[in-house]
Each structure stands twice: as structure tokens, then as C-alpha cells.
Design an enzyme around this catalytic site. Structure first.
Site, mmCIF file in Angstrom:
data_model
loop_
_atom_site.group_PDB
_atom_site.id
_atom_site.type_symbol
_atom_site.label_atom_id
_atom_site.label_comp_id
_atom_site.label_asym_id
_atom_site.label_seq_id
_atom_site.Cartn_x
_atom_site.Cartn_y
_atom_site.Cartn_z
ATOM 1 N N GLU A 10 -2.972 -4.737 -3.599
ATOM 2 C CA GLU A 10 -3.157 -5.175 -4.187
ATOM 3 C C GLU A 10 -3.698 -4.922 -5.480
ATOM 4 O O GLU A 10 -3.103 -5.263 -6.254
ATOM 5 C CB GLU A 10 -5.153 -6.412 -3.964
ATOM 6 C CG GLU A 10 -5.394 -6.479 -2.917
ATOM 7 C CD GLU A 10 -5.189 -6.057 -1.594
ATOM 8 O OE1 GLU A 10 -4.749 -4.621 -1.424
ATOM 9 O OE2 GLU A 10 -6.127 -6.078 -0.710
ATOM 10 N N CYS A 18 -10.652 -3.624 -4.860
ATOM 11 C CA CYS A 18 -9.691 -4.322 -4.357
ATOM 12 C C CYS A 18 -10.132 -5.298 -5.466
ATOM 13 O O CYS A 18 -9.654 -6.334 -6.404
ATOM 14 C CB CYS A 18 -8.633 -4.302 -4.313
ATOM 15 S SG CYS A 18 -8.008 -2.846 -3.534
ATOM 16 N N CYS A 42 -10.158 -4.451 -0.110
ATOM 17 C CA CYS A 42 -11.269 -3.595 0.212
ATOM 18 C C CYS A 42 -12.419 -3.911 -1.234
ATOM 19 O O CYS A 42 -12.298 -4.245 -2.350
ATOM 20 C CB CYS A 42 -10.959 -2.509 0.383
ATOM 21 S SG CYS A 42 -10.406 -1.865 -1.599
ATOM 22 N N GLU A 44 0.243 5.403 0.593
ATOM 23 C CA GLU A 44 -1.048 6.249 1.648
ATOM 24 C C GLU A 44 -0.105 7.777 1.020
ATOM 25 O O GLU A 44 0.603 7.746 0.206
ATOM 26 C CB GLU A 44 -0.739 6.090 2.867
ATOM 27 C CG GLU A 44 -1.690 4.746 3.415
ATOM 28 C CD GLU A 44 -1.938 4.738 4.011
ATOM 29 O OE1 GLU A 44 -1.496 5.354 5.523
ATOM 30 O OE2 GLU A 44 -2.729 3.671 5.368
ATOM 31 N N CYS A 64 -3.697 0.466 -2.309
ATOM 32 C CA CYS A 64 -3.807 -0.738 -1.645
ATOM 33 C C CYS A 64 -2.686 -1.486 -2.053
ATOM 34 O O CYS A 64 -2.467 -1.654 -3.568
ATOM 35 C CB CYS A 64 -5.138 -1.560 -2.089
ATOM 36 S SG CYS A 64 -6.610 -0.782 -1.462
ATOM 37 N N ASN A 98 1.062 -1.233 -0.303
ATOM 38 C CA ASN A 98 -0.057 -0.153 0.510
ATOM 39 C C ASN A 98 0.751 1.389 -0.551
ATOM 40 O O ASN A 98 2.106 1.134 0.556
ATOM 41 C CB ASN A 98 -1.024 0.033 0.860
ATOM 42 C CG ASN A 98 -0.607 0.057 2.773
ATOM 43 O OD1 ASN A 98 0.429 -1.017 2.840
ATOM 44 N ND2 ASN A 98 -1.424 0.277 3.920
HETATM 45 N N1 THU Z 1 -5.708 -1.886 2.472
HETATM 46 C C1 THU Z 1 -4.058 -2.791 1.121
HETATM 47 O O1 THU Z 1 -3.589 -2.146 0.700
HETATM 48 N N2 THU Z 1 -5.335 -3.895 1.486
HETATM 49 C C2 THU Z 1 -6.313 -4.701 1.430
HETATM 50 O O2 THU Z 1 -6.945 -5.529 1.124
HETATM 51 C C3 THU Z 1 -6.782 -3.999 2.960
HETATM 52 C C4 THU Z 1 -6.617 -2.209 3.508
HETATM 53 C C5 THU Z 1 -4.489 -1.136 3.468
HETATM 54 C C6 THU Z 1 -5.193 0.756 2.281
HETATM 55 C C7 THU Z 1 -4.284 1.916 3.748
HETATM 56 O O3 THU Z 1 -3.554 2.087 3.385
HETATM 57 C C8 THU Z 1 -3.935 0.596 4.522
HETATM 58 O O4 THU Z 1 -4.546 -0.701 4.409
HETATM 59 C C9 THU Z 1 -5.528 1.023 6.101
HETATM 60 O O5 THU Z 1 -6.628 1.038 5.075
#
Ligand code: THU
Length: 137
Positions: free
Chosen positions: A59, A93, A90, A48, A57, A46
Site C-alpha cells: 500500500e 498503512c 496494517c 522487504e 508494504c 511490498n
Molecule cells: N504486507 C503488505 O505489504 N500489505 C499488507 O496489507 C499486509 C502486510 C507485507 C508486509 C510484509 O512484507 C509481509 O506482508 C508480511 O507481513
């Protein structure tokens, strides 16, 4: 082959890429590693952003890495995070994964402690929006 041995390499790759996650706002680093039918492995974490909705994310990163080299199918994906129970992708994704998977593709979700949840793409996103919806009647 036992289930966990089948994706031991994906787990290793997902754990390694998770170390590179950029998650200063959630403090929730996530790693993902996918395998194509040809056996190639691609990873993502991920990323941010201070403008929160711009974050991406793990994925999505792994899918982008695959597509950038010409890959078009995810046979299996492993997602790992430090959570009390396996983190499910999510909604967005799930749709991104559905674009590049068959219904029976394996989605493995894992905690750092090794609790794993295995689902197929069809189980994770029943009723996915797909190309048939674009056909005119
Ligand atoms: N996140 C992912 O990268 N993949 C997931 O399957 C669930 C959530 C990340 C998004 C964000 O940067 C952090 O987790 C918290 O939500």
C-alpha cells in the site's frame, strides 16, 4: 455494474505488481493497485529488507507512486495476497491511506482465490488521527 466488475482492472494490476514483490523473508508477496478520482491507476508491492523493520508494504508503494506524479487522492484501492482470508492493511498503512482518502473510499481486500472483503476507509480506521487534532484550543 456488479461490485467485482467495478474493480476488475485494479485486481489485474494488483496481481501483476504482486509478481514483482520482494519478500524473501516473509515469503508473503502482496500487491496493491489504487485509482485516483481522475481515473489514474498506481501500483505497489511490498519491499522487504534484511533489517526487517525497514521493509515497506504494498500500500505504501502504491501511495508513493501516486504522490510522485502529483496525485493527492485515493478513490479506491485493491490489495491482494495469497492468504486464507482477505489481508487487511496494517495499522501504519491504514493511517497512510487515511491521509489520502475520503471516509467513504473503498478498500478492497482479496485472496488469490477471489475471496473479497470490501470496507470503507472510515470502517477500517475509525477515530483516525487527523488535522483537527493539530488545531490548538
Ligand atoms: N504486507 C503488505 O505489504 N500489505 C499488507 O496489507 C499486509 C502486510 C507485507 C508486509 C510484509 O512484507 C509481509 O506482508 C508480511 O507481513
Amino acid at each position: 455494474m456488479p461490485d467485482h466488475a467495478a474493480h476488475a482492472d485494479l485486481k489485474k494490476a494488483a496481481l501483476a505488481v504482486r509478481e514483482n514483490a520482494y519478500a524473501p523473508y516473509s515469503n508473503f508477496p502482496v500487491g496493491a493497485a489504487l485509482r485516483t478520482p481522475e481515473g489514474e491507476v498506481f501500483t505497489g508491492c511490498n519491499v522487504e529488507n534484511v533489517a526487517y523493520p525497514e521493509g515497506t508494504c504494498a500500500e505504501a508503494g502504491a501511495i508513493a507512486a501516486m504522490v510522485a506524479t502529483g496525485g493527492r487522492e485515493v478513490a479506491e484501492i485493491f490489495v491482494i495476497a495469497d492468504a486464507p482470508h482477505p489481508v487487511t492493511p496494517c495499522g501504519g498503512c491504514r493511517q497512510k491511506l487515511a491521509e489520502f482518502t475520503r471516509a467513504e473510499a473503498r478498500i478492497v481486500m482479496s485472496t488469490l482465490e477471489g475471496r473479497e472483503l470490501v470496507m470503507t476507509m472510515a470502517e477500517l480506521l475509525p477515530g483516525a488521527f487527523n488535522t483537527t487534532h493539530l488545531e490548538r484550543t
